[in-house]
Design a protein around this motif. Structure first.
Motif, PDB file in Angstrom:
ATOM      1  N   ALA A 124      17.528  16.251   1.068  1.00  0.00           N
ATOM      2  CA  ALA A 124      18.415  15.088   1.195  1.00  0.00           C
ATOM      3  C   ALA A 124      19.582  15.404   2.119  1.00  0.00           C
ATOM      4  O   ALA A 124      19.980  14.563   2.947  1.00  0.00           O
ATOM      5  CB  ALA A 124      18.917  14.665  -0.182  1.00  0.00           C
ATOM      6  N   ALA A 125      20.147  16.616   1.994  1.00  0.00           N
ATOM      7  CA  ALA A 125      21.269  17.008   2.851  1.00  0.00           C
ATOM      8  C   ALA A 125      20.844  17.008   4.314  1.00  0.00           C
ATOM      9  O   ALA A 125      21.593  16.555   5.198  1.00  0.00           O
ATOM     10  CB  ALA A 125      21.779  18.389   2.440  1.00  0.00           C
ATOM     11  N   GLN A 126      19.639  17.505   4.597  1.00  0.00           N
ATOM     12  CA  GLN A 126      19.146  17.518   5.978  1.00  0.00           C
ATOM     13  C   GLN A 126      18.948  16.096   6.494  1.00  0.00           C
ATOM     14  O   GLN A 126      19.241  15.803   7.661  1.00  0.00           O
ATOM     15  CB  GLN A 126      17.839  18.306   6.044  1.00  0.00           C
ATOM     16  N   PHE A 127      18.461  15.209   5.618  1.00  0.00           N
ATOM     17  CA  PHE A 127      18.286  13.808   6.011  1.00  0.00           C
ATOM     18  C   PHE A 127      19.626  13.169   6.353  1.00  0.00           C
ATOM     19  O   PHE A 127      19.770  12.510   7.400  1.00  0.00           O
ATOM     20  CB  PHE A 127      17.609  13.046   4.871  1.00  0.00           C
ATOM     21  N   PHE A 128      20.631  13.368   5.481  1.00  0.00           N
ATOM     22  CA  PHE A 128      21.949  12.771   5.726  1.00  0.00           C
ATOM     23  C   PHE A 128      22.575  13.335   7.007  1.00  0.00           C
ATOM     24  O   PHE A 128      23.209  12.604   7.770  1.00  0.00           O
ATOM     25  CB  PHE A 128      22.875  13.031   4.536  1.00  0.00           C
ATOM     26  N   GLN A 129      22.396  14.633   7.256  1.00  0.00           N
ATOM     27  CA  GLN A 129      22.936  15.233   8.478  1.00  0.00           C
ATOM     28  C   GLN A 129      22.288  14.624   9.717  1.00  0.00           C
ATOM     29  O   GLN A 129      22.969  14.354  10.718  1.00  0.00           O
ATOM     30  CB  GLN A 129      22.706  16.747   8.471  1.00  0.00           C
ATOM     31  N   ALA A 130      20.981  14.450   9.661  1.00  0.00           N
ATOM     32  CA  ALA A 130      20.283  13.862  10.812  1.00  0.00           C
ATOM     33  C   ALA A 130      20.756  12.434  11.066  1.00  0.00           C
ATOM     34  O   ALA A 130      20.973  12.028  12.229  1.00  0.00           O
ATOM     35  CB  ALA A 130      18.771  13.897  10.560  1.00  0.00           C
ATOM     36  N   PHE A 132      23.646  11.236  10.348  1.00  0.00           N
ATOM     37  CA  PHE A 132      25.028  11.314  10.836  1.00  0.00           C
ATOM     38  C   PHE A 132      25.060  11.425  12.359  1.00  0.00           C
ATOM     39  O   PHE A 132      25.988  10.924  13.016  1.00  0.00           O
ATOM     40  CB  PHE A 132      25.711  12.527  10.201  1.00  0.00           C
ATOM     41  N   ALA A 133      24.042  12.069  12.935  1.00  0.00           N
ATOM     42  CA  ALA A 133      24.018  12.308  14.383  1.00  0.00           C
ATOM     43  C   ALA A 133      23.432  11.145  15.170  1.00  0.00           C
ATOM     44  O   ALA A 133      23.526  11.110  16.400  1.00  0.00           O
ATOM     45  CB  ALA A 133      23.227  13.579  14.676  1.00  0.00           C
ATOM     46  N   THR A 134      22.829  10.155  14.485  1.00  0.00           N
ATOM     47  CA  THR A 134      22.195   9.035  15.182  1.00  0.00           C
ATOM     48  C   THR A 134      23.200   7.911  15.434  1.00  0.00           C
ATOM     49  O   THR A 134      24.358   7.963  14.992  1.00  0.00           O
ATOM     50  CB  THR A 134      21.026   8.490  14.346  1.00  0.00           C
ATOM     51  N   SER A 135      22.720   6.887  16.090  1.00  0.00           N
ATOM     52  CA  SER A 135      23.581   5.718  16.352  1.00  0.00           C
ATOM     53  C   SER A 135      23.987   5.038  15.050  1.00  0.00           C
ATOM     54  O   SER A 135      25.054   4.436  14.958  1.00  0.00           O
ATOM     55  CB  SER A 135      22.844   4.724  17.256  1.00  0.00           C
ATOM     56  N   ARG A 136      23.104   5.144  14.018  1.00  0.00           N
ATOM     57  CA  ARG A 136      23.442   4.529  12.723  1.00  0.00           C
ATOM     58  C   ARG A 136      24.648   5.211  12.077  1.00  0.00           C
ATOM     59  O   ARG A 136      25.343   4.613  11.267  1.00  0.00           O
ATOM     60  CB  ARG A 136      22.235   4.601  11.784  1.00  0.00           C
ATOM     61  N   GLY A 137      24.878   6.483  12.442  1.00  0.00           N
ATOM     62  CA  GLY A 137      25.990   7.217  11.850  1.00  0.00           C
ATOM     63  C   GLY A 137      27.276   7.150  12.645  1.00  0.00           C
ATOM     64  O   GLY A 137      28.223   7.914  12.364  1.00  0.00           O
ATOM     65  N   GLU A 138      27.333   6.242  13.604  1.00  0.00           N
ATOM     66  CA  GLU A 138      28.517   6.183  14.478  1.00  0.00           C
ATOM     67  C   GLU A 138      29.794   5.889  13.694  1.00  0.00           C
ATOM     68  O   GLU A 138      30.841   6.496  13.931  1.00  0.00           O
ATOM     69  CB  GLU A 138      28.307   5.122  15.561  1.00  0.00           C
ATOM     70  N   PHE A 159      28.517  17.508   7.076  1.00  0.00           N
ATOM     71  CA  PHE A 159      28.782  16.081   6.938  1.00  0.00           C
ATOM     72  C   PHE A 159      27.506  15.290   7.224  1.00  0.00           C
ATOM     73  O   PHE A 159      26.702  15.662   8.097  1.00  0.00           O
ATOM     74  CB  PHE A 159      29.867  15.642   7.908  1.00  0.00           C
ATOM     75  N   GLY A 160      27.328  14.206   6.491  1.00  0.00           N
ATOM     76  CA  GLY A 160      26.150  13.377   6.689  1.00  0.00           C
ATOM     77  C   GLY A 160      26.466  11.905   6.533  1.00  0.00           C
ATOM     78  O   GLY A 160      27.616  11.509   6.289  1.00  0.00           O
ATOM     79  N   TYR A 161      25.417  11.095   6.651  1.00  0.00           N
ATOM     80  CA  TYR A 161      25.582   9.650   6.512  1.00  0.00           C
ATOM     81  C   TYR A 161      24.385   9.095   5.751  1.00  0.00           C
ATOM     82  O   TYR A 161      23.225   9.420   6.049  1.00  0.00           O
ATOM     83  CB  TYR A 161      25.676   8.977   7.879  1.00  0.00           C
ATOM     84  N   MET A 207      28.677  11.205   3.713  1.00  0.00           N
ATOM     85  CA  MET A 207      28.139  12.077   2.673  1.00  0.00           C
ATOM     86  C   MET A 207      28.613  13.522   2.848  1.00  0.00           C
ATOM     87  O   MET A 207      28.571  14.073   3.958  1.00  0.00           O
ATOM     88  CB  MET A 207      26.608  12.046   2.693  1.00  0.00           C
ATOM     89  N   ILE A 208      29.049  14.105   1.731  1.00  0.00           N
ATOM     90  CA  ILE A 208      29.477  15.507   1.705  1.00  0.00           C
ATOM     91  C   ILE A 208      28.620  16.235   0.670  1.00  0.00           C
ATOM     92  O   ILE A 208      28.677  15.909  -0.522  1.00  0.00           O
ATOM     93  CB  ILE A 208      30.962  15.654   1.324  1.00  0.00           C
ATOM     94  N   PRO A 209      27.822  17.216   1.075  1.00  0.00           N
ATOM     95  CA  PRO A 209      27.055  17.985   0.089  1.00  0.00           C
ATOM     96  C   PRO A 209      27.992  18.797  -0.809  1.00  0.00           C
ATOM     97  O   PRO A 209      28.988  19.358  -0.347  1.00  0.00           O
ATOM     98  CB  PRO A 209      26.187  18.917   0.942  1.00  0.00           C
ATOM     99  N   ILE A 210      27.665  18.852  -2.084  1.00  0.00           N
ATOM    100  CA  ILE A 210      28.388  19.687  -3.048  1.00  0.00           C
ATOM    101  C   ILE A 210      27.510  20.896  -3.340  1.00  0.00           C
ATOM    102  O   ILE A 210      26.358  20.751  -3.757  1.00  0.00           O
ATOM    103  CB  ILE A 210      28.690  18.901  -4.335  1.00  0.00           C
ATOM    104  N   GLN A 211      28.071  22.094  -3.103  1.00  0.00           N
ATOM    105  CA  GLN A 211      27.291  23.323  -3.242  1.00  0.00           C
ATOM    106  C   GLN A 211      27.772  24.128  -4.452  1.00  0.00           C
ATOM    107  O   GLN A 211      28.958  24.111  -4.790  1.00  0.00           O
ATOM    108  CB  GLN A 211      27.426  24.159  -1.965  1.00  0.00           C
ATOM    109  N   ASP A 212      26.838  24.831  -5.078  1.00  0.00           N
ATOM    110  CA  ASP A 212      27.214  25.671  -6.214  1.00  0.00           C
ATOM    111  C   ASP A 212      27.750  27.008  -5.700  1.00  0.00           C
ATOM    112  O   ASP A 212      27.908  27.206  -4.491  1.00  0.00           O
ATOM    113  CB  ASP A 212      26.036  25.859  -7.178  1.00  0.00           C
ATOM    114  N   GLU A 213      28.026  27.932  -6.611  1.00  0.00           N
ATOM    115  CA  GLU A 213      28.653  29.188  -6.209  1.00  0.00           C
ATOM    116  C   GLU A 213      27.710  30.110  -5.454  1.00  0.00           C
ATOM    117  O   GLU A 213      28.126  31.135  -4.934  1.00  0.00           O
ATOM    118  CB  GLU A 213      29.246  29.889  -7.438  1.00  0.00           C
ATOM    119  N   ARG A 214      26.425  29.739  -5.391  1.00  0.00           N
ATOM    120  CA  ARG A 214      25.480  30.483  -4.568  1.00  0.00           C
ATOM    121  C   ARG A 214      25.269  29.808  -3.220  1.00  0.00           C
ATOM    122  O   ARG A 214      24.491  30.280  -2.394  1.00  0.00           O
ATOM    123  CB  ARG A 214      24.145  30.607  -5.309  1.00  0.00           C
TER     124      ARG A 214
END
Length: 652
Positions: A124-130, A132-138, A159-161, A207-214
């Motif tokens: 999901a994070a990779q999808f949101f990042q991609a 973010f870089a498109t015209s839809r994420g402007e 950062f993502g969208y 969108m901001i991914p939330i990461q655990d301590e690892r």
């Protein structure tokens, strides 16, 4: 996972504790004896200038004789790096070359499930990042750049969208072979109760991914890009991977910088945390917008002994900080607390960084209040104290708050400090009532400078005043040595009455309300208390036209912030000096009563007192020499202010 003691012992045997700890400290060459497995250093868990942290390789234990921290290999990693116990075992087992047992099948299934969910969140994070870089994420890119985030920061925090579509993410994950049930379990899509098709939880959001301590992506935070959109911030729900009341945003990045700096900063939102991280505050974490929990408090103490809570300066931010206070108080323990930075009204950390830069933010953090002061100001700011009943109500509020503190030693410190401050506050109010009254018809506390209490010409006046001042400055000394202090002979009547008042405050068996104690004290006694409280509140800084009793003038070494054990040693020396005077008085009385007739009993009493006096004098001389030597070493440490060494024994 449970680990067999034999396995843990094997790991300890293969890794020398001093080698592990030595990565974090510098050993003191004078005290350390490597041949005996005996190592000393300044403690990595609290600030100190002389080494009191000991590692014993033979017993595989460490202990700090200053703050009391102790443990073994695994405890050291959990305390310094914020690892869980299983993580510490895994880390050290890998270093030691020790194979860990396979987990039981049920635990293995749970771990596989969590790993699978983490894989889904990563997709999901990779999808949101991609996106973010498109015209839809402007729009999302424009918002991020408007907030001042650099390209490096956008990549670091991934950062993502989330497209403003009902099922964009769902279709993407389905194409990757992810079952719909796993998407629901990961909190990425919502299944309506009425049987309608599932749909994406996040739509039209930054969108901001939330990461655990690892560092694994386990959840998301989404900010709406619609000016009228609600809620403004939306976090993932509770999942097997994500527990809001436990996690801290940016913890995996902040852990190491927090340890190195000895400081952690806690903000409300992840965008504030990212802005501070970008500005250079690498030891920052955020609470994900949830109320402080006990788990978060305990986790923050793995980052620093006194994290700074820095919430927004508006009404909501102050209210959140006050709620945090109520969560923190019950779990306070010796050596661990919090500080509070209340930002200028209406500003959040991001605003402050943009307007005043990193230096401006750090200046605000430097002015952070200790937790005790934050509690005091919160309660005082809400109180009307124009009647005895309202004063009693304030005292009861403090009593109820302090009663929630589970650690007995910390609770006792708070009780004494609050009683001393209330005594002074009630005296100030009574004095103001005799003067001007405000527009509401009752006196308000202004902290006006107390009248100076002059020094009478009595024996050992300076030592007596020092004992009184140190009891106020360090109430734990009063509590720890209450019976001995209560039996001291003071040559000055005011000091005697002041000592008695302090002992009444410290003695729980008395049970007298502070309002009653303050009302029963006469003007000179209350002025002396006000003067000493003012010295204490001044933080050991000299005040213009400082009162005669100022501790910093009588005990100048306090400017160097000596360790508490040194202050206590000096305090006990002062008690010894005063008790010497008591013995001298006793001997004088015996000699006077035996002038006319000296029988055998009287002679034996005189001889016993004389011998005791001689022995105590020798001890005092030896103590003073040892303290003077320690004082020289304290003053020789970096950042000290050069001035004559003195412990002010018997100063007038």
């Amino acid at each position: 996972m449970r680990f067999d003691n034999r396995l843990l012992d094997e790991i300890r045997a293969r890794i020398t504790l001093s080698d592990l700890v030595g990565r974090r400290v510098t050993w003191d060459r004078r005290k350390t004896q490597p041949g005996k497995g005996d190592y000393w250093a300044c403690c990595p868990f609290h600030q100190e200038k002389s080494p009191s942290f000991h590692v014993d390789d033979r017993r595989n234990r460490y202990k700090c004789f200053g703050c009391g921290a102790s443990g073994d290999h695994f405890r050291f990693l959990t305390e310094t790096e914020g690892l869980s116990f299983p993580e510490a075992v895994e880390r050290l087992a890998e270093q030691a070359g020790v194979a860990l047992p396979a987990p039981d099948p049920q635990a293995a299934r749970r771990e596989k499930q969590r790993a699978s969910l983490a894989d889904v969140c990563e997709m999901a994070a990779q999808f949101f990042q991609a996106e973010f870089a498109t015209s839809r994420g402007e729009t999302a890119r424009g918002y991020a750049l408007k907030r001042g985030f650099t390209q490096e920061t956008l990549r670091e925090f991934r950062f993502g969208y989330a497209p403003d579509s009902r099922d964009s993410l769902k279709r993407y994950l389905t194409g990757k072979g992810v079952p719909e049930e796993m998407m629901v379990e990961a909190g990425l899509i919502i299944r309506p109760d009425d049987g309608r098709p599932t749909y994406d939880r996040f739509r039209g959001r930054l969108m901001i991914p939330i990461q655990d301590e690892r560092g694994r992506v386990v959840a998301f935070g989404g900010r709406t890009l619609d000016p009228d959109g609600q809620p403004k911030y939306l976090n993932s729900p509770e999942t097997p991977l994500f527990h809001k009341g436990v996690m801290l945003f940016n913890a995996h990045r902040a852990r190491e910088p927090a340890f190195k700096s000895g400081q952690a900063v806690v903000v409300e939102g992840y965008l504030d945390a990212i802005a501070l991280w970008q500005a250079g505050v690498k030891h920052v974490v955020a609470t994900l917008g949830t109320a402080f929990t006990e788990d978060q408090v305990m986790r923050l103490w793995k980052f620093a002994a006194e994290p700074v809570v820095c919430f927004d300066g508006d009404v909501a931010g102050v209210a959140a900080a006050h709620r945090a206070i109520d969560r923190i108080l019950p779990v306070l323990r010796s050596g661990y607390s919090f500080q509070f930075s209340f930002l200028p009204d209406g500003m959040d950390p991001d605003d402050l960084i943009r307007e005043r830069g990193l230096a401006g933010f750090e200046a605000e953090i430097e002015r952070a209040q200790p937790l005790f002061d934050a509690v005091w100001e919160r309660e005082i700011s809400l109180a009307r104290l124009d009647t005895p009943e309202r004063k009693a109500a304030l005292e009861k509020r403090f009593d109820d708050l302090i009663e929630t503190i589970r650690d007995q030693r910390v609770r006792r410190r708070y009780q004494l400090d609050i009683k001393l401050k209330l005594s002074n506050l009630f005296f100030e109010l009574s004095r103001q009532r005799r003067g001007d009254r405000n527009k509401d018809g009752f006196a308000s506390y202004t902290g006006a400078a107390p009248a100076r209490v002059d020094a009478p010409d009595t024996p050992l006046f300076g030592t007596e005043r020092l004992v009184c001042g140190l009891c106020v400055r360090y109430p734990q000394l009063l509590d720890r040595h209450l019976e001995r202090i209560a039996s001291l002979w003071f040559s000055d009547d005011l000091h005697r009455r002041f000592r008695d008042a302090l002992c009444r405050i410290a003695d729980d068996r008395d049970g007298a309300p502070v309002t009653e104690l303050a009302a029963s004290a006469d003007e000179p006694l209350q002025q002396l208390l006000a003067e000493m409280i003012a010295d204490r509140s001044a933080g050991l800084q000299e005040r213009k036209g400082g009162a005669f009793s100022a501790l910093i003038q009588r005990f100048p070494l306090l400017r160097n912030h000596p360790p508490e054990d040194f202050v206590e040693a000096v305090f006990l020396h002062f008690l010894d000096v005063l008790e010497l005077r008591t013995l001298e008085n006793e001997l004088e009385m015996e000699m006077a009563s035996s002038e006319n007739e000296l029988d055998e009993d009287a002679w034996n009493r005189i001889r016993a007192v004389t011998q005791d006096l001689s022995r105590r004098r020798e001890e005092c001389v030896r103590e003073e020499a040892e303290l003077a030597e320690r004082a020289k070493k304290i003053k020789a440490t970096p950042m000290s202010v050069p001035e004559p060494v003195s412990v002010a024994v018997g100063a007038g």
